[in-house]
Design a protein around this motif. Structure first.
Motif, PDB file in Angstrom:
ATOM      1  N   ILE A  87      -0.785  23.219  18.126  1.00  0.00           N
ATOM      2  CA  ILE A  87       0.040  23.421  16.933  1.00  0.00           C
ATOM      3  C   ILE A  87      -0.320  22.326  15.937  1.00  0.00           C
ATOM      4  CG2 ILE A  87       2.378  23.615  16.029  1.00  0.00           C
ATOM      5  CD1 ILE A  87       3.328  24.343  18.832  1.00  0.00           C
ATOM      6  N   LEU A 130       6.327  21.709  12.797  1.00  0.00           N
ATOM      7  CA  LEU A 130       7.342  22.758  12.779  1.00  0.00           C
ATOM      8  C   LEU A 130       8.588  22.268  12.039  1.00  0.00           C
ATOM      9  CD1 LEU A 130       7.041  24.002  16.474  1.00  0.00           C
ATOM     10  CD2 LEU A 130       6.056  25.054  14.435  1.00  0.00           C
ATOM     11  N   ASP A 185      -1.138  28.204  14.721  1.00  0.00           N
ATOM     12  CA  ASP A 185      -0.376  28.296  13.477  1.00  0.00           C
ATOM     13  C   ASP A 185      -0.306  29.729  12.962  1.00  0.00           C
ATOM     14  OD1 ASP A 185      -0.002  25.605  13.649  1.00  0.00           O
ATOM     15  OD2 ASP A 185      -1.445  25.061  12.100  1.00  0.00           O
ATOM     16  N   SER A 186      -1.409  30.475  13.059  1.00  0.00           N
ATOM     17  CA  SER A 186      -1.396  31.855  12.581  1.00  0.00           C
ATOM     18  C   SER A 186      -0.527  32.728  13.476  1.00  0.00           C
ATOM     19  CB  SER A 186      -2.825  32.418  12.507  1.00  0.00           C
ATOM     20  OG  SER A 186      -3.425  32.475  13.788  1.00  0.00           O
ATOM     21  N   ARG A 232       0.222  22.327  12.541  1.00  0.00           N
ATOM     22  CA  ARG A 232       1.151  22.152  11.428  1.00  0.00           C
ATOM     23  C   ARG A 232       2.535  21.774  11.957  1.00  0.00           C
ATOM     24  NH1 ARG A 232       0.840  27.272   8.994  1.00  0.00           N
ATOM     25  NH2 ARG A 232       2.586  27.928  10.276  1.00  0.00           N
ATOM     26  N   THR A 292      -6.710  23.465  14.070  1.00  0.00           N
ATOM     27  CA  THR A 292      -6.773  22.606  15.251  1.00  0.00           C
ATOM     28  C   THR A 292      -8.097  21.856  15.312  1.00  0.00           C
ATOM     29  OG1 THR A 292      -5.377  24.180  16.447  1.00  0.00           O
ATOM     30  CG2 THR A 292      -6.534  22.540  17.753  1.00  0.00           C
ATOM     31  N   ASP A 328       2.937  32.124  12.282  1.00  0.00           N
ATOM     32  CA  ASP A 328       3.139  32.838  11.013  1.00  0.00           C
ATOM     33  C   ASP A 328       3.410  34.312  11.261  1.00  0.00           C
ATOM     34  OD1 ASP A 328       2.776  30.522   9.571  1.00  0.00           O
ATOM     35  OD2 ASP A 328       0.661  30.897   9.137  1.00  0.00           O
TER      36      ASP A 328
END
Length: 319
Positions: free
Chosen positions: A187, A191, A165-166, A189, A23, A169
């Motif tokens: 966010i 989706l 993001d983590s 990345r 981010t 994951d």
């Protein structure tokens, strides 16, 4: 999340530094692109930097880590090692005053302030309302936990950590919960197409103080950069963030306190500030909403914090 920029006038190189999270890197690129439009002849360079706060126990995510990161950036600005410091405003503690010689020269136009529920890959559910009783949901902050349990007291809320993001994951890797609630603007990345994501209304999830706002600080005596920042400053975002941070400061609260607040501009031009405090389990909540003139954000924040304190929220925050 802090980002810092150093300008070499001799080489006309704009060096943009950022924390190592995805981010933060997105914010660095956003700052780079905005400033490049004003100074297209200046070369830019983005560098990721790990702050000392992130290397210590507790890391940046702790209250001490956030304050230490800001103090570190302030020190480097005052010493002339960097020329700009860009902060993710929700993570700048309200009791961290701007040192003499520094100023927030710009607030970028605010991003999406909504939170979202991201469901695990393959989940048959597409909204929090569809989840069966007793379902587990992840949330990384006190303000999300309290409001989530107020909306669905039958859910099991589990504390998560790490960037957005983590957390996603971990959700897909089998962390043991059906969905995770996080800020849409964090966010970094993209989706996968078709993935179940529910944007939560502000009635369900009021954002934290300073949500989705990026502030850029500079030295007050650096006229060249101050003028540059003026070209990217968004006065509406400045007013909104000022009202919210005044509210937070009045409550003697911080990012990890059980509070939320959101300022907006009404169709008639007035500012409206909604502030709330609650217990972590969501059973007790106090909410205040006030209006004021568009040029009175500080007064508005003071009025809302005073109204909340008069209704006993000091005990909720202290607990």
């Amino acid at each position: 999340m802090p980002i810092f920029v150093s300008v070499s006038v001799e080489q006309e190189l704009l060096r943009i530094g950022t924390r190592t999270s995805p981010t933060a890197r997105v914010h660095a690129l956003q700052v780079r692109d905005l400033l490049a439009k004003t100074l297209p002849e200046v070369e830019t360079e983005v560098t990721t930097i790990e702050t000392a706060a992130e290397r210590r126990a507790g890391g940046f995510a702790s209250l001490h880590g956030r304050a230490a990161a800001k103090h570190e950036l302030d020190r480097q600005l005052l010493e002339g090692r960097i020329d700009l410091a860009v902060h993710w405003m929700k993570e700048v503690p309200s009791d961290c005053t701007v040192p003499e010689g520094l100023t927030f020269g710009a607030y970028l136009r605010r991003e999406d302030i909504h939170d979202a529920a991201v469901f695990r890959t393959g989940s048959p559910y597409r909204s929090l309302a569809e989840l069966p009783r007793g379902s587990a949901v992840g949330a990384s902050s006190v303000h999300r936990c309290g409001q989530l349990l107020r909306y669905r007291p039958d859910l099991r809320v589990r504390t998560t950590s790490g960037d957005a993001d983590s957390q996603i994951d971990a959700l897909d890797a089998g962390a043991g919960y059906e969905a995770v609630v996080l800020a849409r603007s964090e966010i970094a990345r993209p989706l996968a197409p078709g993935r179940a994501v529910e944007t939560l209304s502000l009635a369900v999830m009021c954002p934290p103080i300073g949500a989705a706002a990026v502030g850029v600080a500079c030295r007050t005596d650096d006229v060249r950069l101050a003028d540059l920042l003026y070209t990217v400053d968004d006065p509406v975002t400045r007013s909104h963030v000022t009202a919210e941070r005044t509210l937070q400061h009045g409550l003697k609260a911080h990012y990890d306190s059980p509070i939320a607040g959101h300022c907006e501009t009404l169709p008639d031009g007035r500012l409206a500030l909604r502030g709330m405090a609650f217990t972590r389990d969501g059973r007790h909540l106090v909410e205040v909403r006030e209006h004021d003139a568009p040029n009175r954000p500080t007064r508005l924040g003071t009025r809302v914090s005073a109204a909340l304190l008069s209704r006993g929220v000091g005990a909720l925050i202290g607990a």
